[in-house]
Enzyme design. Structure first.
Site, PDB file in Angstrom:
ATOM      1  N   MET A 310     -38.749 -26.415 -11.851  1.00 47.13           N
ATOM      2  CA  MET A 310     -37.810 -26.514 -10.733  1.00 47.13           C
ATOM      3  C   MET A 310     -38.548 -26.923  -9.446  1.00 47.13           C
ATOM      4  O   MET A 310     -38.096 -27.795  -8.709  1.00 47.13           O
ATOM      5  CB  MET A 310     -37.093 -25.165 -10.547  1.00 47.13           C
ATOM      6  CG  MET A 310     -35.939 -25.156  -9.580  1.00 47.13           C
ATOM      7  SD  MET A 310     -36.441 -24.803  -7.916  1.00 47.13           S
ATOM      8  CE  MET A 310     -36.914 -23.087  -8.039  1.00 47.13           C
ATOM      9  N   GLY A 311     -39.686 -26.293  -9.214  1.00 44.86           N
ATOM     10  CA  GLY A 311     -40.477 -26.614  -8.016  1.00 44.86           C
ATOM     11  C   GLY A 311     -40.930 -28.066  -8.048  1.00 44.86           C
ATOM     12  O   GLY A 311     -40.745 -28.814  -7.083  1.00 44.86           O
ATOM     13  N   TRP A 313     -39.702 -30.510  -9.722  1.00 40.74           N
ATOM     14  CA  TRP A 313     -38.551 -31.417  -9.670  1.00 40.74           C
ATOM     15  C   TRP A 313     -38.200 -31.743  -8.211  1.00 40.74           C
ATOM     16  O   TRP A 313     -37.806 -32.858  -7.875  1.00 40.74           O
ATOM     17  CB  TRP A 313     -37.362 -30.749 -10.375  1.00 40.74           C
ATOM     18  CG  TRP A 313     -36.097 -31.542 -10.378  1.00 40.74           C
ATOM     19  CD1 TRP A 313     -35.765 -32.549 -11.235  1.00 40.74           C
ATOM     20  CD2 TRP A 313     -34.985 -31.388  -9.489  1.00 40.74           C
ATOM     21  NE1 TRP A 313     -34.511 -33.027 -10.930  1.00 40.74           N
ATOM     22  CE2 TRP A 313     -33.999 -32.332  -9.866  1.00 40.74           C
ATOM     23  CE3 TRP A 313     -34.711 -30.529  -8.424  1.00 40.74           C
ATOM     24  CZ2 TRP A 313     -32.777 -32.448  -9.219  1.00 40.74           C
ATOM     25  CZ3 TRP A 313     -33.501 -30.649  -7.770  1.00 40.74           C
ATOM     26  CH2 TRP A 313     -32.550 -31.601  -8.173  1.00 40.74           C
ATOM     27  N   HIS A 314     -38.364 -30.743  -7.327  1.00 43.02           N
ATOM     28  CA  HIS A 314     -38.078 -30.998  -5.914  1.00 43.02           C
ATOM     29  C   HIS A 314     -39.145 -31.892  -5.280  1.00 43.02           C
ATOM     30  O   HIS A 314     -38.866 -32.647  -4.358  1.00 43.02           O
ATOM     31  CB  HIS A 314     -38.004 -29.677  -5.141  1.00 43.02           C
ATOM     32  CG  HIS A 314     -36.693 -28.971  -5.319  1.00 43.02           C
ATOM     33  ND1 HIS A 314     -36.539 -27.909  -6.175  1.00 43.02           N
ATOM     34  CD2 HIS A 314     -35.463 -29.178  -4.774  1.00 43.02           C
ATOM     35  CE1 HIS A 314     -35.269 -27.495  -6.131  1.00 43.02           C
ATOM     36  NE2 HIS A 314     -34.603 -28.253  -5.299  1.00 43.02           N
ATOM     37  N   GLY A 315     -40.387 -31.754  -5.761  1.00 43.94           N
ATOM     38  CA  GLY A 315     -41.477 -32.560  -5.220  1.00 43.94           C
ATOM     39  C   GLY A 315     -42.808 -31.960  -5.606  1.00 43.94           C
ATOM     40  O   GLY A 315     -42.878 -30.788  -5.986  1.00 43.94           O
TER      41      GLY A 315
END
Lengths: 377, 76
Positions: A310-311, A313-315
């Site tokens: 998740m982290g 995926w954000h950047g």
């Protein structure tokens, strides 16, 4: 040009939606017009941004992968994994380019969302839920304009159900009414409220100092919620007008009684995507293969993998990676507390204790978003 | 089969005696979470030979013991 921002965008989108509204009110199918709407809107937005060529390349890449993989007769695990890695490659390149200044040219609006939709199709094909996707339907799903830039992340088969079903005149009137309402309320929340918070709360704050940091933490949490929930609402509203019921993305997240509850209410389409395609697959595989002596270990490691994804995926910059690690830690602690203190379960159901838990959870969430904002690292 | 399903649900939820009413909302009561759902599906597959597709399973389909029993009854 950014979707759902600026008068020009809404003017163009309003004009482009009109033929769809007329078709819907006449009880005619919306699928073909929806495709045309998506193609025209994407061309306008991405041409304006100078990203049209990159979007075309990305689209061809994902289509070739999905259709190619669906036609492989012997879909081994190795071929499946290779297809997923290849599908993720453009996303990785874009995320890396955001970290390394020399690669900054490589930017594509909405790539995180479009990639997750493509990966989902690959997984569905591998699991046998989807056999041979059709080119036009797959293209429509991957690029569906209302949710192209920032979600919500829909599910392929659910989406197919909507686009291949023509709503009757009465049903469409209701969709249109709800869609228009969601567009209006979304614009109020995502543009007006979040804009006011940004301009009058966050921007005047000084860069340093504990109290300013604390104020920024609360302000940024509210800003992000109103902005993102508003954006999601506008996307959902536009999709309704095209006859597609995109999934909801937020459900009163600040009433969450704990972190597990929070992730069932915040950015729901992403958290359920990660739950179904990362956490569940890992935990189920681990339980069946008896990888760990203690079954719960599978869950803890599942959370670490899921929130690391998740982290990332954000950047790939430190704030996003730390944000993922922070939530992995919170989820593991949440699960351990639930497991070892059975009384927690009843405690969270009491009226007063639920309010107390909501306040505590809100502060954990807000601190996480302070990390996310990049103000700390 | 119903007794076995109830046994599995009770075991997974760690429910106390009499706590598991047929219409009890398991997620709201904090008895089911993502991990418990996966564990339950693995148990159903191993002990009853019934496979459920978790990706298409909605929370509301398995939110009470009665719904789970009904769902498995329909699949078996």
């Amino acid at each position: 040009m950014t979707p759902f921002e600026g008068l020009l965008f809404f003017y163009i989108m309003g004009l482009m939606l009109l033929p769809g509204v007329i078709l819907g009110l006449l009880g005619r199918p919306l699928k073909i017009y929806g495709l045309i709407f998506t193609a025209v809107m994407l061309t306008i937005v991405f041409y304006e941004n100078g990203q049209l060529l990159l979007l075309c390349g990305f689209y061809v890449w994902q289509i070739v992968l999905c259709l190619g993989f669906s036609r492989v007769k012997n879909k081994t695990k190795t071929i499946f994994r290779a297809a997923v890695v290849l599908s993720l490659l453009p996303l990785l390149a874009v995320k890396l380019s955001a970290v390394f200044p020399e690669l900054r040219l490589l930017q594509l609006l909405g790539i995180s969302y479009m990639t997750f939709r493509a990966v989902q199709v690959l997984i569905d094909i591998y699991d046998g839920r989807t056999e041979k996707p059709r080119l036009l339907e797959l293209s429509y799903f991957l690029l569906f304009f209302p949710s192209a830039a920032a979600g919500p992340i829909d599910r392929y088969r659910r989406f197919l159900g909507d686009i291949n079903r023509t709503p009757g005149k009465e049903e469409y009137c209701e969709l249109l009414r709800r869609g228009f309402w969601r567009l209006m309320t979304g614009a109020f929340s995502g543009i007006a409220v979040s804009g006011i918070i940004w301009a009058y709360w966050l921007e005047p704050l000084p860069g340093g100092g504990f109290m300013a940091g604390l104020s920024y933490m609360y302000g940024y949490t509210l800003y992000l919620y109103f902005n993102f929930a508003g954006y999601s609402s506008m996307a959902i509203g536009t999709a309704y007008i095209l006859g597609v019921r995109l999934p909801e993305n937020f459900n009163k997240p600040f009433l969450s009684a704990d972190m597990k509850d929070f992730w069932a209410r915040w950015h729901i389409s992403l958290s359920t995507w990660l739950r179904d395609y990362v956490y569940t697959r890992f935990v189920m595989g681990s339980l069946k293969a008896k990888r760990f002596k203690n079954k719960r270990t599978a869950s803890y490691i599942g959370y670490i993998i899921t929130f690391a994804a998740m982290g990332a995926w954000h950047g790939l910059s430190p704030n996003y990676l730390i944000y993922g690690a922070y939530h992995a830690l919170l989820m593991c602690v949440n699960e351990a507390l639930d497991l070892h203190y059975k009384s927690m379960r009843k405690f969270k159901q009491g009226a007063v204790s639920r309010v107390l838990m909501a306040v505590v959870t809100f502060h954990f969430v807000s601190f996480g978003l302070l990390i996310f904002s990049g103000r700390l690292v | 089969m119903q007794t076995e399903i109830t046994e599995i649900i009770c075991g997974i939820c760690g429910a106390e005696d009499g706590e598991l009413e047929p219409d009890l909302e398991l997620f709201d009561a904090g008895l089911l979470d993502s991990f418990a759902v996966v564990q339950m599906l693995v148990e159903f597959e191993g002990r009853l030979g019934i496979s459920l597709d978790i990706e298409t399973l909605r929370r509301e389909d398995i939110s009470t013991p009665a719904k789970i029993i009904g769902l498995l009854g329909g699949v078996a």
